[in-house]
Enzyme design. Structure first.
Site, PDB file in Angstrom:
ATOM      1  N   ARG A  11       0.825  -1.214   0.000  1.00 50.14           N
ATOM      2  CA  ARG A  11       0.000   0.000   0.000  1.00 50.14           C
ATOM      3  C   ARG A  11       0.862   1.268   0.000  1.00 50.14           C
ATOM      4  NH1 ARG A  11      -4.942  -0.215   1.144  1.00 50.14           N
ATOM      5  NH2 ARG A  11      -4.724  -2.055   2.442  1.00 50.14           N
TER       6      ARG A  11
ATOM      7  N   ARG B 228      -9.474   1.783  -3.586  1.00 50.29           N
ATOM      8  CA  ARG B 228      -8.224   1.460  -2.878  1.00 50.29           C
ATOM      9  C   ARG B 228      -8.047   2.413  -1.713  1.00 50.29           C
ATOM     10  NH1 ARG B 228      -6.942  -3.568  -4.498  1.00 50.29           N
ATOM     11  NH2 ARG B 228      -7.163  -3.709  -6.736  1.00 50.29           N
ATOM     12  N   ILE B 229      -7.576   1.884  -0.597  1.00 49.99           N
ATOM     13  CA  ILE B 229      -7.327   2.727   0.573  1.00 49.99           C
ATOM     14  C   ILE B 229      -5.917   3.297   0.454  1.00 49.99           C
ATOM     15  CG2 ILE B 229      -7.067   2.713   3.087  1.00 49.99           C
ATOM     16  CD1 ILE B 229      -9.093   0.293   3.017  1.00 49.99           C
ATOM     17  N   LEU B 230      -5.819   4.617   0.535  1.00 51.56           N
ATOM     18  CA  LEU B 230      -4.510   5.256   0.454  1.00 51.56           C
ATOM     19  C   LEU B 230      -3.825   5.198   1.820  1.00 51.56           C
ATOM     20  CD1 LEU B 230      -5.529   8.369  -1.672  1.00 51.56           C
ATOM     21  CD2 LEU B 230      -4.146   6.416  -2.447  1.00 51.56           C
TER      22      LEU B 230
ATOM     23  N   HIS C 244     -19.510   9.112   0.412  1.00 49.86           N
ATOM     24  CA  HIS C 244     -19.869   7.766   0.867  1.00 49.86           C
ATOM     25  C   HIS C 244     -21.392   7.622   0.869  1.00 49.86           C
ATOM     26  CE1 HIS C 244     -19.251   3.995   2.958  1.00 49.86           C
ATOM     27  NE2 HIS C 244     -20.230   4.319   3.772  1.00 49.86           N
TER      28      HIS C 244
ATOM     29  N   ASP D  84      -9.137  10.976   6.414  1.00 52.29           N
ATOM     30  CA  ASP D  84      -8.046  10.881   7.390  1.00 52.29           C
ATOM     31  C   ASP D  84      -7.482   9.459   7.369  1.00 52.29           C
ATOM     32  OD1 ASP D  84      -9.821   9.364   8.845  1.00 52.29           O
ATOM     33  OD2 ASP D  84      -9.997  10.751  10.536  1.00 52.29           O
TER      34      ASP D  84
ATOM     35  N   ASP E  30     -13.392   5.944   5.823  1.00 52.37           N
ATOM     36  CA  ASP E  30     -14.705   6.594   5.928  1.00 52.37           C
ATOM     37  C   ASP E  30     -14.915   7.230   7.306  1.00 52.37           C
ATOM     38  OD1 ASP E  30     -15.305   5.784   3.331  1.00 52.37           O
ATOM     39  OD2 ASP E  30     -16.160   3.896   3.992  1.00 52.37           O
TER      40      ASP E  30
END
Ligand code: GRF
Length: 196
Positions: free
Chosen positions: A61, A87-89, A105, A137, A141
């Site tokens: 990641r 994708r989660i940064l 969302h 952040d 979510d």
């Protein structure tokens, strides 16, 4: 703008921007992790530069996040707008763009975070769900909430029908939030976002 899918929110932003006075933004890049994402075709049709950063080209990641941030920075963008980016940064994105990443969302956060938010709402049997625009952040979510709007759930709803009702709201809420953000009207105080 970062998107993995159909890009209807991107389209709503492009359409809103096309109506004077516009959103006060420049669309410097549409980036996707999915080469076939319809969002990329929408960007090309609007003459917005595109880029693909594939998840599978990166060992983890952190390196994916670095690649995304570097590409965004090279485009000259000062902020990121996420819509259906799957994708989660990693933390580096929040360090490089603090309170400068927006996400939308399809639920009233903190209810039903993560994937399948629409299905989760139906499974839970809620009478009201909705749409949330928030700052990104370190947690999924979770960041400070910019705007929310409730949407009713009807007894015969399936996920498709409910998502369509939610998206109609998204397409109105997101352009308003992005315009306010671009105008510097959003002040973040802890978890609270104040509209100036
Ligand atoms: C939207 O419902 C958004 O809330 C969620 O993913 C969906 C993206 O839709 N995060 P689209 O690609 O903008 O049509």
């Amino acid at each position: 703008m970062l998107a993995s899918g159909s890009g209807t929110n991107l389209q709503a932003l492009l359409d809103a921007h096309a109506v004077p006075p516009g959103l006060g933004v420049e669309f410097s890049l549409v980036l996707s992790d999915v080469p076939s994402a319809r969002a990329l075709a929408r960007a090309e049709a609007a003459s917005v530069p595109t880029a693909v950063v594939r998840w599978s080209d990166h060992p983890d990641r952190a390196s994916f996040t670095t690649a995304v941030c570097d590409r965004v920075e090279a485009s000259g963008a000062e902020a990121m707008v996420l819509a259906g980016f799957m994708r989660i940064l990693g933390g580096e994105a929040i360090e490089r763009y603090p309170n400068r990443i927006l996400n939308i969302h399809p639920a009233l956060l903190p209810a039903f975070p993560g994937v399948r938010a629409v299905e989760q709402a139906l499974e839970h049997g809620v009478k009201v769900t909705g749409v949330t625009v928030h700052m990104v952040d370190e947690q999924v979510d979770h960041g400070p909430i910019v705007s929310q709007e409730p949407v009713p759930v009807f007894p015969d709803d399936d996920a498709e029908a409910l998502h369509a009702r939610l998206q109609a709201v998204e397409h109105r809420l997101y352009p308003a939030a992005v315009a306010a953000f671009a105008a510097g009207r959003l002040e973040v105080r802890g978890r609270t976002v104040i509209w100036r």
